[in-house]
Design a protein around this motif. Sequence first.
Motif, short mmCIF file in Angstrom:
data_model
loop_
_atom_site.label_atom_id
_atom_site.label_comp_id
_atom_site.label_asym_id
_atom_site.label_seq_id
_atom_site.Cartn_x
_atom_site.Cartn_y
_atom_site.Cartn_z
N UNK A 108 -13.27 9.06 25.18
CA UNK A 108 -13.64 10.27 24.45
C UNK A 108 -14.67 9.92 23.38
N UNK A 109 -15.81 10.57 23.43
CA UNK A 109 -16.92 10.22 22.53
C UNK A 109 -16.60 10.59 21.09
N UNK A 151 -7.43 14.27 13.15
CA UNK A 151 -8.46 14.73 14.09
C UNK A 151 -8.28 14.10 15.46
N UNK A 152 -7.92 12.82 15.48
CA UNK A 152 -7.74 12.12 16.76
C UNK A 152 -6.58 12.73 17.54
N UNK A 156 -7.96 8.47 27.48
CA UNK A 156 -9.39 8.65 27.20
C UNK A 156 -9.64 8.65 25.69
N UNK A 157 -8.77 9.30 24.95
CA UNK A 157 -8.93 9.32 23.50
C UNK A 157 -8.77 7.91 22.94
N UNK A 158 -7.76 7.19 23.43
CA UNK A 158 -7.52 5.82 22.95
C UNK A 158 -8.67 4.90 23.31
N UNK A 159 -9.24 5.06 24.52
CA UNK A 159 -10.39 4.23 24.90
C UNK A 159 -11.58 4.51 23.98
N UNK A 160 -11.81 5.77 23.68
CA UNK A 160 -12.90 6.11 22.78
C UNK A 160 -12.68 5.54 21.39
#
Length: 215
Positions: A78-79, A34-35, A44-48
């Motif tokens: 990313x939430x 999913x990630x 942004x994905x990694x920070x979330x």
Amino acid sequence: MFKRRKPRSYSQLATEMIYPRGGWRRASQYVLHRIRRLPDQPQRIARGFAAGIFVSFTPLFGFHFMTAALVAWAIRGNIVAALLGTFVGNPLTFPFIAVLSVSLGRWMLGVEGKLHPHLIFEEFTRASGDLWNNVLAPFTDRAVHWQNFDHFWDNYFLPYVVGGIGPGLIVSAIGYYLTVPVIRAYHKRRARKMAARIARAQAQSAASAKDNPEA
């Protein structure tokens, strides 16, 4: 339409919270899948995802999703990835996280006394029950009592908060630096597949036009 024909019992729900039907390996593969497919920039994905991991090291049980979303929003992550990151904290890892965080926190704060690991979650359960009792007390005939919270705060909650910061930052940083290249590689592979698909479609269109020049 989308409901189960046979709803799961409460015992099944409780069992699957501890051990998913497909096993934790399959569950972790699903989270990773999913990630990778999230439509956002790798950073942004990694920070979330890192935000979700960090929140898993906090004693805010029941509020991990909400807290992870707020942290991700604050650091422009990313939430959805943050919500997925909270699955790092699960029934298999929480005992290790709790013992490490509380032990480290008690050492840093100079809290004396031997720590019994099995008492950590018992104290949290008792404190949650007392808090819920005090919330309902004004509307019922229950008695309000806060005398146990000082012991819980000094010996368990505050040490958990303080002791969880360091390990949480370390593991979330590792998660961030591992997630970025994985997502970049996935995006590059998906772009190559898309480019190859477009090239094949163009080649087929050109061949069709050559075979039917009057079309």
